[in-house]
Design a protein around this motif. Structure first.
Motif, PDB file in Angstrom:
ATOM      1  N   ILE B 107       0.939  -1.080   0.153  1.00  0.00           N
ATOM      2  CA  ILE B 107       0.087   0.016  -0.004  1.00  0.00           C
ATOM      3  C   ILE B 107       0.803   1.273   0.037  1.00  0.00           C
ATOM      4  CG2 ILE B 107      -1.700   1.398   1.435  1.00  0.00           C
ATOM      5  CD1 ILE B 107      -2.746  -1.416   2.249  1.00  0.00           C
ATOM      6  N   GLU B 108       1.623   1.216   1.020  1.00  0.00           N
ATOM      7  CA  GLU B 108       2.747   2.436   0.901  1.00  0.00           C
ATOM      8  C   GLU B 108       3.643   2.719  -0.315  1.00  0.00           C
ATOM      9  OE1 GLU B 108       4.980   1.740   4.699  1.00  0.00           O
ATOM     10  OE2 GLU B 108       2.782   1.651   5.594  1.00  0.00           O
ATOM     11  N   THR B 109       3.987   1.675  -1.140  1.00  0.00           N
ATOM     12  CA  THR B 109       4.529   1.614  -2.343  1.00  0.00           C
ATOM     13  C   THR B 109       3.893   2.486  -3.132  1.00  0.00           C
ATOM     14  OG1 THR B 109       6.104   0.081  -1.521  1.00  0.00           O
ATOM     15  CG2 THR B 109       6.345   0.698  -3.841  1.00  0.00           C
ATOM     16  N   VAL B 110       2.820   1.875  -3.761  1.00  0.00           N
ATOM     17  CA  VAL B 110       1.696   2.283  -4.465  1.00  0.00           C
ATOM     18  C   VAL B 110       1.372   3.842  -4.220  1.00  0.00           C
ATOM     19  CG1 VAL B 110      -0.540   1.888  -5.570  1.00  0.00           C
ATOM     20  CG2 VAL B 110       0.975  -0.014  -4.977  1.00  0.00           C
ATOM     21  N   LEU B 111       0.816   3.967  -3.129  1.00  0.00           N
ATOM     22  CA  LEU B 111       0.335   5.538  -2.425  1.00  0.00           C
ATOM     23  C   LEU B 111       1.659   6.133  -2.624  1.00  0.00           C
ATOM     24  CD1 LEU B 111      -2.056   5.223   0.245  1.00  0.00           C
ATOM     25  CD2 LEU B 111      -2.443   5.960  -2.162  1.00  0.00           C
ATOM     26  N   GLY B 112       2.828   5.828  -2.147  1.00  0.00           N
ATOM     27  CA  GLY B 112       3.761   6.690  -2.139  1.00  0.00           C
ATOM     28  C   GLY B 112       4.442   7.065  -3.570  1.00  0.00           C
ATOM     29  N   PHE B 113       4.506   6.220  -4.449  1.00  0.00           N
ATOM     30  CA  PHE B 113       5.109   6.395  -5.695  1.00  0.00           C
ATOM     31  C   PHE B 113       3.964   7.348  -6.530  1.00  0.00           C
ATOM     32  CE2 PHE B 113       5.637   5.552 -10.231  1.00  0.00           C
ATOM     33  CZ  PHE B 113       6.771   6.040 -10.308  1.00  0.00           C
ATOM     34  N   GLY B 114       2.603   7.163  -6.309  1.00  0.00           N
ATOM     35  CA  GLY B 114       1.700   7.772  -6.985  1.00  0.00           C
ATOM     36  C   GLY B 114       2.007   9.106  -6.647  1.00  0.00           C
ATOM     37  N   LEU B 115       2.073   9.477  -5.282  1.00  0.00           N
ATOM     38  CA  LEU B 115       2.048  10.865  -4.715  1.00  0.00           C
ATOM     39  C   LEU B 115       3.159  11.486  -5.309  1.00  0.00           C
ATOM     40  CD1 LEU B 115       0.981  10.554  -1.101  1.00  0.00           C
ATOM     41  CD2 LEU B 115      -0.070  12.051  -2.902  1.00  0.00           C
ATOM     42  N   ALA B 116       4.296  10.987  -5.275  1.00  0.00           N
ATOM     43  CA  ALA B 116       5.611  11.373  -5.727  1.00  0.00           C
ATOM     44  C   ALA B 116       5.405  11.799  -7.180  1.00  0.00           C
ATOM     45  CB  ALA B 116       6.775  10.436  -5.610  1.00  0.00           C
ATOM     46  N   TYR B 117       5.092  10.800  -8.024  1.00  0.00           N
ATOM     47  CA  TYR B 117       4.758  11.266  -9.559  1.00  0.00           C
ATOM     48  C   TYR B 117       3.871  12.510  -9.645  1.00  0.00           C
ATOM     49  CZ  TYR B 117       3.832  10.085 -14.428  1.00  0.00           C
ATOM     50  OH  TYR B 117       3.846  10.351 -15.518  1.00  0.00           O
ATOM     51  N   LEU B 118       3.042  12.741  -9.014  1.00  0.00           N
ATOM     52  CA  LEU B 118       1.953  13.745  -9.099  1.00  0.00           C
ATOM     53  C   LEU B 118       2.753  14.951  -8.727  1.00  0.00           C
ATOM     54  CD1 LEU B 118      -1.490  12.270  -7.593  1.00  0.00           C
ATOM     55  CD2 LEU B 118      -0.535  12.850 -10.198  1.00  0.00           C
ATOM     56  N   ILE B 119       3.629  14.974  -7.610  1.00  0.00           N
ATOM     57  CA  ILE B 119       4.439  16.036  -6.854  1.00  0.00           C
ATOM     58  C   ILE B 119       5.334  16.422  -7.938  1.00  0.00           C
ATOM     59  CG2 ILE B 119       5.842  16.812  -5.012  1.00  0.00           C
ATOM     60  CD1 ILE B 119       4.065  15.384  -3.328  1.00  0.00           C
ATOM     61  N   THR B 196       3.511   6.242   4.295  1.00  0.00           N
ATOM     62  CA  THR B 196       3.370   6.789   2.939  1.00  0.00           C
ATOM     63  C   THR B 196       4.408   7.670   2.518  1.00  0.00           C
ATOM     64  OG1 THR B 196       1.298   5.566   2.649  1.00  0.00           O
ATOM     65  CG2 THR B 196       1.894   7.189   1.034  1.00  0.00           C
ATOM     66  N   PRO B 197       4.506   9.069   3.349  1.00  0.00           N
ATOM     67  CA  PRO B 197       5.231  10.120   3.026  1.00  0.00           C
ATOM     68  C   PRO B 197       6.637   9.832   2.901  1.00  0.00           C
ATOM     69  CG  PRO B 197       3.826  10.629   4.827  1.00  0.00           C
ATOM     70  CD  PRO B 197       3.482   9.258   4.681  1.00  0.00           C
ATOM     71  N   TYR B 198       7.159   8.713   3.725  1.00  0.00           N
ATOM     72  CA  TYR B 198       8.663   8.529   3.638  1.00  0.00           C
ATOM     73  C   TYR B 198       8.657   7.564   2.257  1.00  0.00           C
ATOM     74  CZ  TYR B 198      12.652   5.797   5.498  1.00  0.00           C
ATOM     75  OH  TYR B 198      13.737   5.295   5.488  1.00  0.00           O
ATOM     76  N   VAL B 199       7.793   7.091   1.862  1.00  0.00           N
ATOM     77  CA  VAL B 199       8.169   6.156   0.596  1.00  0.00           C
ATOM     78  C   VAL B 199       8.083   7.349  -0.405  1.00  0.00           C
ATOM     79  CG1 VAL B 199       7.302   4.491  -1.260  1.00  0.00           C
ATOM     80  CG2 VAL B 199       7.116   4.143   1.379  1.00  0.00           C
ATOM     81  N   MET B 200       7.009   8.255  -0.446  1.00  0.00           N
ATOM     82  CA  MET B 200       6.762   9.373  -1.318  1.00  0.00           C
ATOM     83  C   MET B 200       8.347  10.050  -1.389  1.00  0.00           C
ATOM     84  SD  MET B 200       4.808  12.628  -1.062  1.00  0.00           S
ATOM     85  CE  MET B 200       6.042  13.619  -0.203  1.00  0.00           C
ATOM     86  N   LEU B 201       9.008  10.338  -0.352  1.00  0.00           N
ATOM     87  CA  LEU B 201      10.199  11.166  -0.229  1.00  0.00           C
ATOM     88  C   LEU B 201      11.262  10.408  -1.169  1.00  0.00           C
ATOM     89  CD1 LEU B 201      10.907  13.808   1.093  1.00  0.00           C
ATOM     90  CD2 LEU B 201      11.541  12.691   3.113  1.00  0.00           C
ATOM     91  N   ILE B 202      11.590   9.012  -0.876  1.00  0.00           N
ATOM     92  CA  ILE B 202      12.385   8.402  -1.609  1.00  0.00           C
ATOM     93  C   ILE B 202      12.238   8.411  -3.021  1.00  0.00           C
ATOM     94  CG2 ILE B 202      13.675   6.103  -1.857  1.00  0.00           C
ATOM     95  CD1 ILE B 202      13.311   5.940   1.247  1.00  0.00           C
ATOM     96  N   CYS B 203      10.886   8.047  -3.508  1.00  0.00           N
ATOM     97  CA  CYS B 203      10.509   7.964  -4.701  1.00  0.00           C
ATOM     98  C   CYS B 203      10.811   9.408  -5.579  1.00  0.00           C
ATOM     99  CB  CYS B 203       8.830   7.585  -5.033  1.00  0.00           C
ATOM    100  SG  CYS B 203       8.823   5.775  -4.508  1.00  0.00           S
ATOM    101  N   LEU B 204      10.530  10.470  -4.591  1.00  0.00           N
ATOM    102  CA  LEU B 204      10.655  11.690  -5.268  1.00  0.00           C
ATOM    103  C   LEU B 204      12.045  11.894  -5.533  1.00  0.00           C
ATOM    104  CD1 LEU B 204       8.788  14.341  -5.999  1.00  0.00           C
ATOM    105  CD2 LEU B 204       9.299  15.096  -3.950  1.00  0.00           C
ATOM    106  N   ALA B 205      13.004  11.518  -4.908  1.00  0.00           N
ATOM    107  CA  ALA B 205      14.408  11.736  -5.077  1.00  0.00           C
ATOM    108  C   ALA B 205      14.614  11.074  -6.158  1.00  0.00           C
ATOM    109  CB  ALA B 205      15.092  11.277  -3.912  1.00  0.00           C
ATOM    110  N   GLY B 206      14.004   9.813  -6.456  1.00  0.00           N
ATOM    111  CA  GLY B 206      14.411   8.914  -7.583  1.00  0.00           C
ATOM    112  C   GLY B 206      13.962   9.687  -8.849  1.00  0.00           C
TER     113      GLY B 206
END
Lengths: 317, 319
Positions: B107-119, B196-206
């Protein structure tokens, strides 16, 4: 950056895409905020408003939660309360309206102070040790470097409860159990592995030529480290400090297992605030809100470093 | 800056360092300095991480109990390991743990990556909203978990009220923390909210690390946006996503604070993750030897899984 970077325009998302992305993110952010806002609202509710159904969004603000957080109270007969004379301050008058008198201060303030001392103490130590080691690993030929680095990382994989018993026995033997120093050393040891890994990433990014130039100018290696490398690594050090502080400020497992009174921090204390007839939710909410303030302020102030911390330290190797 | 002032700055610095000390530091070879820099960290880790770990290993072969220190310690060999590995309760706890790890990470990976993609689309005010989204991960899992028990109260809780409002069910008809099927999800929801925000942060960096020219080249080749996502964005962000999965996986394998405060392992043992079993054995029934053996089994499991995973991660990275 619109007209000047026309060459990049193909990768700039369109206005519609941006608006769509923006509204989804805002929706998520709003949902995420609801529990937090609810904690803050509950902190200012009276106990009756806090447990009313349907949940009250509009209510008469009350400071009873904060009073109950900072004081202990004892139940008295109305005759006894009347014989006491005028109430001693706001909290006392709130307590008297519920047939109680303020008996003394609660343990919240000492626990909060412990949190401050332990979290900041261990952060400073972990960052200091981490910076030195990271520089060492980044710049010098160290035998078994990769093994040592993996060893340092692997210390983070242990469940805290796995090492809690021997640490408990060890601390009992050397007189560190339930002391702030003991907790500072423990949190430093947990954080230092992260600090080394993050900071090594940052220091690797600083060109060696800077120090070499400084050393040609007559600096020693140590002076070059202090005067050239440290200022360059400020962002990295700040990012690392945030992560260490967040961990140490919020840690619960070690705190609840290894401290009982003297060195106990706020996380194990807040959940056990009990009022008459169960958990005193406004007091818990007040304690939680105050506990969140330092870390939220810190985060907002340093949010740019936070992103860079993840980008450069953990990943770019 | 002109030459004169630059040279005077150096002289000034040379005066600041006491001559004796300067000579001593200058006399240090790089090798000595390296050890001086690294040793304190290693010593601290040896004292507070490795020494306790070795002690745990020793205790796991004995009948020692921390609350009965004067009973003579007897060497038992691998008895505890044998009884743990054949205990169905332990296997149940491991299964509960595995379920939590898988569901929260997915759940955290899907949501986190989705959020990072949008941000990453850089809409107006994305900085502010990112900061807001990051707030839950700054909080203490214990304090937050404790407060969520309030939100989950069937009679008065906000969560039940909102769900009741949207589904039309009576708010008191479901107990998030008391129902055997719902309570595991109650914990998954809080964990996803928090991390989820933590995963988002790392995905955003990616996502930010992917150079623009690759997309420009793809545009020149007339690749569709869909194709760009699958052929550029996802593969290039994959090492970061995998890293986030690794960090969350290790953390959630050790999950303790939130479960301890939300459900304490109940109802029954439906949310009894390994850390809770361990805490009960170690600090409630004081079976020190037994719990040490269990701790070692857990550590070896995480260590082994992480090692295999890191190998896969390195393979993806070097592609």
């Amino acid at each position: 950056m619109t007209s000047a970077t026309t060459a990049h325009s193909v990768v700039e998302p369109s206005a519609t895409t941006r608006r769509f992305a923006g509204s989804l993110v805002v929706l998520y952010a709003v949902i995420t905020m609801i529990p937090l806002v609810w904690i803050m609202l509950t902190a200012f509710k009276s106990p009756d408003d806090a447990i009313s159904y349907p949940p009250k969004v509009l209510f008469k603000p009350s400071l009873e939660g904060f009073c109950n957080l900072f004081t202990t109270r004892s139940r008295q007969t109305p005759e006894f309360i009347r014989s006491l004379g005028p109430p001693q301050g706001m909290c006392d008058s709130i307590a008297r309206s519920r047939n109680m008198v303020v008996a003394g201060p609660s343990n919240y303030v000492p626990r909060f102070v412990n949190s401050l001392i332990i979290a900041f103490g261990s952060t400073v130590l972990a960052v200091a040790l981490g910076t030195l080691s990271a520089y060492g690993f980044s710049r010098f030929r160290v035998p078994l470097k990769d093994d040592l680095l993996f060893f340092i990382l692997s210390t983070r994989m242990m469940p805290p409860i796995a090492v809690a018993i021997p640490i408990y026995l060890m601390y009992r033997t050397i007189g560190l159990s339930d002391t702030r120093l003991g907790m500072i050393l423990l949190y430093t040891s947990v954080n230092v592995s992260l600090a080394v890994w993050l900071l090594k990433g940052f220091i690797d990014e600083i060109p060696r030529e800077y120090e070499e130039a400084a050393m040609i100018d007559g600096y020693t290696r140590f002076q070059a480290f202090v005067k050239v490398v440290l200022p360059q690594a400020t962002t990295g050090i700040a990012a690392t400090a945030i992560f260490c502080l967040i961990f140490a400020w919020n840690e619960y497992a070690f705190a609840v297992l290894l401290t009982s009174g003297n060195a106990q921090t706020a996380p194990p204390f807040i959940p056990i605030i009990i009022g008459e007839g169960g958990q005193d939710w406004p007091a818990v909410a007040a304690g939680t809100t105050l506990f969140l303030v330092p870390i939220v302020v810190f985060t907002v102030l340093l949010r740019k470093h936070l992103l860079r911390g993840i980008t450069f330290g953990a990943v770019r190797k | 800056m002109n030459e004169l002032s630059a040279s005077s700055r150096i002289t000034y610095r040379a005066v600041m360092v006491r001559p004796g000390m300067a000579r001593r530091i200058r006399g240090l070879s790089d090798r000595t300095l390296a050890w001086l820099f690294i040793t304190p960290t290693i010593v601290l880790l040896l004292a507070i991480n490795i020494f306790p770990l070795l002690w745990t290993i020793y205790l796991s072969f004995t009948n020692y109990r921390a609350n009965r220190a004067n009973v003579p310690t007897i060497w038992l060999g691998a008895d505890w390991y044998q009884s743990i590995l054949t205990d169905p309760d332990i296997w149940a706890a491991m299964q509960v743990t595995a379920h939590f790890v898988i569901w929260t990470v997915v759940i955290e990976t899907v949501l986190g990556f989705g959020l990072a993609y949008l941000i990453d689309k850089k809409f107006r005010g994305h900085g502010m909203w990112t900061t807001i989204i990051l707030l839950p991960m700054m909080l203490s899992p214990a304090v937050v978990g404790n407060f969520w028990t309030f939100l989950y109260q069937p009679q008065i809780g906000l969560f039940n009220y909102v769900v009741a409002f949207f589904t039309g069910r009576a708010a008191s008809s479901f107990q998030m923390l008391g129902d055997v099927t719902l309570s595991p999800w109650a914990i998954v929801i809080v964990d996803a909210w928090m991390w989820t925000p933590y995963v988002m942060l790392i995905c955003l960096a990616g996502l930010r690390s992917i150079p623009d020219y690759i997309y420009e080249a793809a545009e020149v080749d007339r690749a569709s946006k869909w194709r760009q996502f699958w052929s550029i964005t996802l593969p290039m962000a994959l090492p970061f996503i995998m890293l986030a999965v690794l960090f969350r996986g290790i953390e959630n394998f050790k999950m303790f604070d939130m479960v301890n405060l939300l459900t304490g392992g109940g109802p029954g043992s439906t949310t009894e993750v390994a850390s809770i079993t361990l805490k009960r054995a170690a600090f409630e029934s004081w079976r020190t030897g037994y719990s040490s053996a269990f701790a070692i089994i857990l550590f070896v499991t995480v260590f082994g899984l992480a090692n295999i995973y890191v190998k896969a991660l390195n393979k993806v990275k070097s592609r």
